[in-house]
Design a protein around this motif. Structure first.
Motif, short mmCIF file in Angstrom:
data_model
loop_
_atom_site.label_atom_id
_atom_site.label_comp_id
_atom_site.label_asym_id
_atom_site.label_seq_id
_atom_site.Cartn_x
_atom_site.Cartn_y
_atom_site.Cartn_z
N ALA A 89 0.99 -1.23 0.10
CA ALA A 89 0.06 0.12 -0.11
C ALA A 89 0.96 1.34 -0.01
O ALA A 89 1.78 1.37 0.71
CB ALA A 89 -0.88 -0.01 1.33
N PRO A 90 0.39 2.20 -0.83
CA PRO A 90 1.17 3.50 -0.90
C PRO A 90 1.66 4.12 0.73
O PRO A 90 2.63 4.65 0.69
CB PRO A 90 0.27 4.43 -1.73
CG PRO A 90 -0.29 3.38 -2.58
CD PRO A 90 -0.74 2.45 -1.84
N HIS A 91 0.56 4.12 1.35
CA HIS A 91 0.78 4.77 2.61
C HIS A 91 1.81 3.92 3.71
O HIS A 91 2.26 4.75 4.61
CB HIS A 91 -0.68 5.17 3.45
CG HIS A 91 -1.34 3.93 3.50
ND1 HIS A 91 -1.96 3.24 2.43
CD2 HIS A 91 -1.85 3.17 4.81
CE1 HIS A 91 -2.60 2.12 3.00
NE2 HIS A 91 -2.67 2.11 4.44
N ARG A 97 9.70 5.28 4.00
CA ARG A 97 10.39 6.22 3.39
C ARG A 97 10.58 7.25 4.33
O ARG A 97 11.96 7.57 4.46
CB ARG A 97 9.82 6.72 2.21
CG ARG A 97 9.73 5.80 0.93
CD ARG A 97 9.30 6.75 -0.25
NE ARG A 97 9.04 5.68 -1.32
CZ ARG A 97 7.64 5.40 -1.90
NH1 ARG A 97 6.75 5.93 -1.27
NH2 ARG A 97 7.50 4.40 -2.69
N ARG A 98 9.65 7.80 5.01
CA ARG A 98 9.82 8.87 6.08
C ARG A 98 10.74 8.48 7.28
O ARG A 98 11.68 9.44 7.80
CB ARG A 98 8.42 9.25 6.65
CG ARG A 98 7.42 9.91 5.57
CD ARG A 98 6.40 10.94 6.38
NE ARG A 98 5.58 9.64 7.00
CZ ARG A 98 4.54 9.19 6.71
NH1 ARG A 98 4.18 9.56 5.18
NH2 ARG A 98 3.99 8.36 7.14
N ALA A 99 10.55 6.98 7.51
CA ALA A 99 11.37 6.51 8.77
C ALA A 99 13.02 7.06 8.20
O ALA A 99 13.63 7.07 8.94
CB ALA A 99 10.96 5.25 9.05
N CYS A 110 12.77 -11.85 5.80
CA CYS A 110 12.48 -12.60 4.74
C CYS A 110 12.01 -11.55 3.36
O CYS A 110 12.65 -10.89 2.81
CB CYS A 110 11.39 -13.58 5.10
SG CYS A 110 10.71 -14.87 3.76
N SER A 111 10.83 -11.73 3.09
CA SER A 111 9.94 -10.77 1.89
C SER A 111 9.94 -9.27 2.16
O SER A 111 9.79 -8.73 1.47
CB SER A 111 8.66 -11.35 1.41
OG SER A 111 7.65 -11.44 2.70
N GLY A 112 10.38 -8.94 3.47
CA GLY A 112 10.45 -7.58 3.91
C GLY A 112 11.35 -6.81 2.82
O GLY A 112 11.33 -5.72 2.74
N ALA A 113 12.28 -7.53 2.17
CA ALA A 113 13.46 -6.91 1.11
C ALA A 113 12.45 -6.37 0.16
O ALA A 113 12.91 -5.15 -0.58
CB ALA A 113 14.22 -7.84 0.82
N PHE A 114 11.47 -7.08 -0.35
CA PHE A 114 10.61 -6.44 -1.30
C PHE A 114 10.06 -5.22 -0.67
O PHE A 114 9.90 -3.92 -1.83
CB PHE A 114 9.25 -7.56 -1.61
CG PHE A 114 9.77 -8.61 -2.19
CD1 PHE A 114 9.66 -8.58 -3.86
CD2 PHE A 114 10.64 -9.77 -1.72
CE1 PHE A 114 9.86 -9.71 -4.36
CE2 PHE A 114 10.79 -10.81 -2.74
CZ PHE A 114 10.49 -10.94 -4.16
N THR A 115 9.41 -4.95 0.33
CA THR A 115 9.00 -3.61 0.98
C THR A 115 10.00 -2.64 0.53
O THR A 115 9.79 -1.48 0.21
CB THR A 115 8.75 -3.93 2.46
OG1 THR A 115 7.36 -4.72 2.55
CG2 THR A 115 7.92 -2.53 2.85
#
Length: 327
Positions: A89-91, A97-99, A110-115
């Motif tokens: 989701a964009p938000h 990105r803000r963090a 794991c698949s957090g690399a995709f995020t």
């Protein structure tokens, strides 16, 4: 009462997130540590929606903070989920990105690399993700330097773990980076988990076939860990295991994803770190008791492992008036 930590770790979950990685983060970063006299982290959960359906509908998460909690994170663990083809989701991506923009440390399991890659934060940087998704990840994010063979990658302010179990390896690595080897070892003992697996170890290792004969390295590893201060060599390990050095090397590669010498050196460095953390200032004594031999070798190995000199390591992780942790 334990002293509260000022370092806030926030775990963000999203639709279809995997509960295993969430549990890993809670176990390492979220549990109180009364036996240490202080909590290591201030831990929070947050989600993009008031109710979040976890992976395969196993359960629904509710009554956690909204994404505003991510704005206060010193370390933000980004969402992972098995449906890697579905865009985030964009938000959610905006919150990540803000963090990063304000200097928070980002962690992907794991698949957090995709995020992280979808947020545009991994371009030109190294990363790890599960080997099953390596081809898909490279196709979507060719600008990321993906290493599909390692357990985790520490690139300073962004860290990524390859798979579910390696979330624990990376979490303990973060504790070791923040609080030293002694505290990380204590946390691993509470987890009844290996205290240290280097991030460079392979994700997938072959296992010996148990019905042929027991070829586990556990007995020789335990034997060696009790004698690190002695002049142990790879030949000694092979003799203890009653195999040739070549066979021992193959078993280390298959079961641990590393070499006997690299494992032995890593164990000695970790022992040296613990001596320093407990207050030993004489480098020649630390080197001798840990099996590293000389103060010069200790300096070189410690700097290679931590990026710090012994004096800098002592200033950061040495005793500060409290009682040392009982081993």
């Amino acid at each position: 009462m334990p002293q509260e930590s000022s370092h806030r770790v926030v775990l963000m979950v999203d639709e279809n997130s995997n509960p295993f990685e969430m549990s890993c983060a809670i176990e390492v970063f979220g549990l109180p540590r009364p036996e240490l006299g202080r909590d290591l982290y201030d831990f929070r959960l947050c989600a993009a929606e008031p109710r979040t359906r976890m992976r395969d509908g196993f359960f629904t998460l509710s009554d956690v903070a909204d994404l505003g909690a991510a704005e206060e994170a010193d370390t933000l663990i980004v969402p992972n989920r098995p449906d890697t083809d579905a865009p985030r989701a964009p938000h959610v991506l905006d919150a990540v990105r803000r963090a990063h923009a304000r200097g928070a440390r980002l962690v992907g399991f794991c698949s957090g690399a995709f995020t992280l890659a979808e947020a545009g934060l991994l371009h030109g940087r190294p990363a790890a993700c599960h080997w099953m998704w390596a081809d898909s990840f490279r196709a979507r994010f060719p600008g990321v330097r993906l290493d599909q063979d390692v357990l985790f990658v520490d690139d300073g302010d962004i860290l990524t773990a390859s798979g579910s179990a390696s979330a624990l390896d990376l979490s303990l690595h973060v504790v070791r980076r923040d609080h030293g080897a002694e505290i990380a070892n204590h946390v691993s003992r509470r987890l009844v988990f290996a205290a240290h697996r280097d991030g460079g170890q392979r994700q997938f290792v072959e296992r010996p076939v148990p019905h042929i004969r027991d070829e586990s390295l556990a007995p020789v590893l335990t034997w060696a860990q009790e004698r690190l201060g002695e002049p142990l060599t790879v030949a000694d390990l092979a003799a203890r295991a009653r195999v040739s050095q070549a066979t021992l090397h193959r078993r280390f590669r298959a079961q641990l994803g590393t070499t006997p010498l690299a494992w032995l050196t890593g164990e000695r460095v970790n022992l040296a770190r613990r001596f320093i953390e407990r207050g030993e200032k004489r480098l020649d004594v630390v080197a001798a008791r840990s099996g590293l031999g000389t103060a010069a070798n200790l300096r070189a190995r410690l700097r290679q492992e931590t990026g710090l000199s012994p004096s800098a390591y002592r200033r950061r992780f040495g005793p500060s008036g409290g009682e040392p942790v009982t081993p």
